[in-house]
Enzyme design. Sequence first.
Site, PDB file in Angstrom:
ATOM      1  N   ASP A   5       0.866  -1.174   0.000  1.00 42.68           N
ATOM      2  CA  ASP A   5       0.000   0.000   0.000  1.00 42.68           C
ATOM      3  C   ASP A   5       0.912   1.236   0.000  1.00 42.68           C
ATOM      4  O   ASP A   5       2.138   1.141   0.139  1.00 42.68           O
ATOM      5  CB  ASP A   5      -0.986  -0.021   1.182  1.00 42.68           C
ATOM      6  CG  ASP A   5      -2.225   0.844   0.877  1.00 42.68           C
ATOM      7  OD1 ASP A   5      -2.155   1.705  -0.024  1.00 42.68           O
ATOM      8  OD2 ASP A   5      -3.259   0.661   1.546  1.00 42.68           O
TER       9      ASP A   5
HETATM   10  C1  NOJ Z   1      -4.031   3.940  -0.082  1.00 41.16           C
HETATM   11  C2  NOJ Z   1      -5.205   3.032   0.058  1.00 41.16           C
HETATM   12  O1  NOJ Z   1      -5.153   2.365   1.290  1.00 41.16           O
HETATM   13  C3  NOJ Z   1      -5.337   2.005  -1.035  1.00 41.16           C
HETATM   14  O2  NOJ Z   1      -6.571   1.371  -0.901  1.00 41.16           O
HETATM   15  C4  NOJ Z   1      -5.197   2.638  -2.385  1.00 41.16           C
HETATM   16  O3  NOJ Z   1      -5.348   1.690  -3.400  1.00 41.16           O
HETATM   17  C5  NOJ Z   1      -3.860   3.344  -2.468  1.00 41.16           C
HETATM   18  N1  NOJ Z   1      -3.781   4.373  -1.427  1.00 41.16           N
HETATM   19  C6  NOJ Z   1      -3.624   3.977  -3.830  1.00 41.16           C
HETATM   20  O4  NOJ Z   1      -4.453   5.043  -4.014  1.00 41.16           O
END
Ligand code: NOJ
Length: 755
Positions: A301
């Site tokens: 993430d």
């Molecule tokens: C953080 C989020 O937790 C995740 O779900 C997302 O896909 C990413 N950012 C990218 O935007």
Amino acid sequence: MKNIIIILFCCSVFIVRGYAADARTAPKTGAAAPAGVPVYKNPRFSPEKRAQDLLARMTVEEKFGQLQQLDGDWDGPYKKEDLELARKGQLGSTLNVRFAKNVNELQKEAVEHSRLGIPLLFGFDVIHGFRTIFPIPLGEAAQWDPQLAERSAAAAASEAYASGLKWTFAPMVDIARDPRWGRIAEGSGEDPYLGSALAVARVRGFQGADYGAPGKIMACAKHWVGYGAAEAGRDYNETNISENALRNIYYPPFKAAADAGAATFMSAFNDLNGVPASANRVTLDGVLRGEWKFSGFVVSDYNSVKELVSHGLASDEEDAAVKALSAGVDMEMVSTLYRDKGPAALKAGKISAAALNASVRRVLEAKFRAGIFEHPYIAPELETTSLRTLGTLALAEHAALESLVLLKNAGGLLPLDPATKRIAVIGALADSKLDMMGSWSGDGKAADAVTLLEAIKETVSPKTKVVYAAGCPVTGGTDEGMDAAVAAASKADVIIVAAGETADMSGEAASRAFLSLPGRQQELIDRLKKTGKPVVAVLFNGRPLELGPLDAEVPAIMEAWYPGTVGARAVALALFGGANPGGKLPVTFPRSVGQVPIYYNHRSPGRPYSAADKYTSKYLDSPVDPLYPFGYGLSYSSFTLSGLSVSPASIEPDGSVKVQVTVENISTKAGDEVVQLYIRDAAGSETRPVRELKGFKRVTLAPGEKRTLEFELGPEELGYYYAGGFFEVEPGIFKVYAAASSVGGLETSFEVNAK
Ligand code: NOJ
């Protein structure tokens, strides 16, 4: 030999036809591979062979480069410095870079000007639509209709693809039992069975049978794992989940996504039982790759590799890179520790060459499967022909309609008469385009959205007078605003009040400690009620709210979630009887935040609640049951269930039973019922939930129509994981319930014989 030639011939015919159908365009040199081109550039070889060949040609820097994903600008352009990184082969993927112009410019640097010409993978969060916005995932779960979810994901994929994307960070398959957590809006709610069915549907919708095909994009099951159990509902917080709950509650939707062929997984932000998910060998290497044989790649993430330092798992940035990569996180999103610290760590023997090569190979294989070596560019004209098509808008409206949950309809107040003389529409949310779009609206534009007020005006008779007053915004507001709304409402025949949360009150970093209607909305509703006019509440929200006071005051409540670009039209249609709501809650609505976490599939205490006995599991100051249970929802029709039967009455542990139940529409209106099948494993070597959903069917029945539904319960439904990760169907009595929600219904049972 003859056979081989025939096979090669067939493959090449298929490939040529595939190209013809593909709107992505090939670079001048790539399409047909003349003799002598490297194996990796020749699409006649398998992704595995091509990756192997390419890997052998790469420098260490290029390898780490493939594992790097960087963020573009939120509205689509790439960052200028990425051009150089792409040229040097030090970038593998981006997020947020989109639209033909941006994608093709950056891609050109990678494909035509880097040493090996490895294309970039363009990813984006397509959570509930790309340009045409569909209901939020929690609302989609309220449809109880995986086929519709699959069609919605497919429509979103084709819009995303047209804008140059080949990868979405979806579906989000986290089970969530705590509505304080704002990201409950992005998932399917609290149930592993419903969540698994929707995980499969969404993966299939995004990827189709082959994610390399035009119009298809790679899926990413996220957030692996346990992110939905954030303590106290506070986003990014630690999670402590027993093995029993992990295996039986939190893992199943991920397993379903992996089995459905999800190309990628995302490692989560959270610390899971003391080891952050983005460096958790047990879950990444042991379960995902070891037990489940997942062969795609894992992306971290956003910054979660770097955050291993703040977690206190890694002593410094190099240690974070080493721990994440060694645990099996292949691609690093946004932070740059693999790229910056990886080569030295490799040299020092802290990262093994085998681990690095395995990660790079997985990323490359996915790129080959995605077809981007052959078709790295996107045809710009697709953007004008593929977004917000009439078909997609119609599908989005239908999806919004199916997601509506009628929570209350005392005295049959709904549906309203479209020829009502005067209607007051009250509430800031009734006149908000932005809030219809929901918490993660991709590339959706608020300007495209239809408001509830507009939709009501479109739906009612031309003679109806519709007056609007905001009353108060979702938070804040003035006495004057409230007075004006009450004055307008008191002249109306019926009041429709839109209440709930603004779209940004759910989603990431949007946890709430209180679940009541924010601001002065409840006070406004109290005053509207005092006008003596009938009040219909329409809710826009991304989580279960505390609706006790609302439920006590207004006769009709419609849960509309955030319904998307044209979803308000579906709400208006249902309010005025042009359609019949039939969705059911995918998550429990508590009476108060003090009951949280509250979910239907809990285990039984030794002293289950009894009104008559103080020393049972209860509160001094609140009932124990929820306001609206999981699976609950009304409709303008009425249904009965009858004739629940199970056969045979006993089976061996590897056997299965057939369950039949008849559902009948006993009203004069056609409508949908979601028939739900639950079991209880009455006694086991570990205690099992009081109910577990194991089947459901949404059916449309004409007035008076009856249908007998059949379900099968076999080892997959009857077994569970117990300590050590063993799955077994245990002998004993299984109760079976057929019901219209997780409460009540018909009951029978059968027995599983001892081995
Ligand atoms: C953080 C989020 O937790 C995740 O779900 C997302 O896909 C990413 N950012 C990218 O935007």
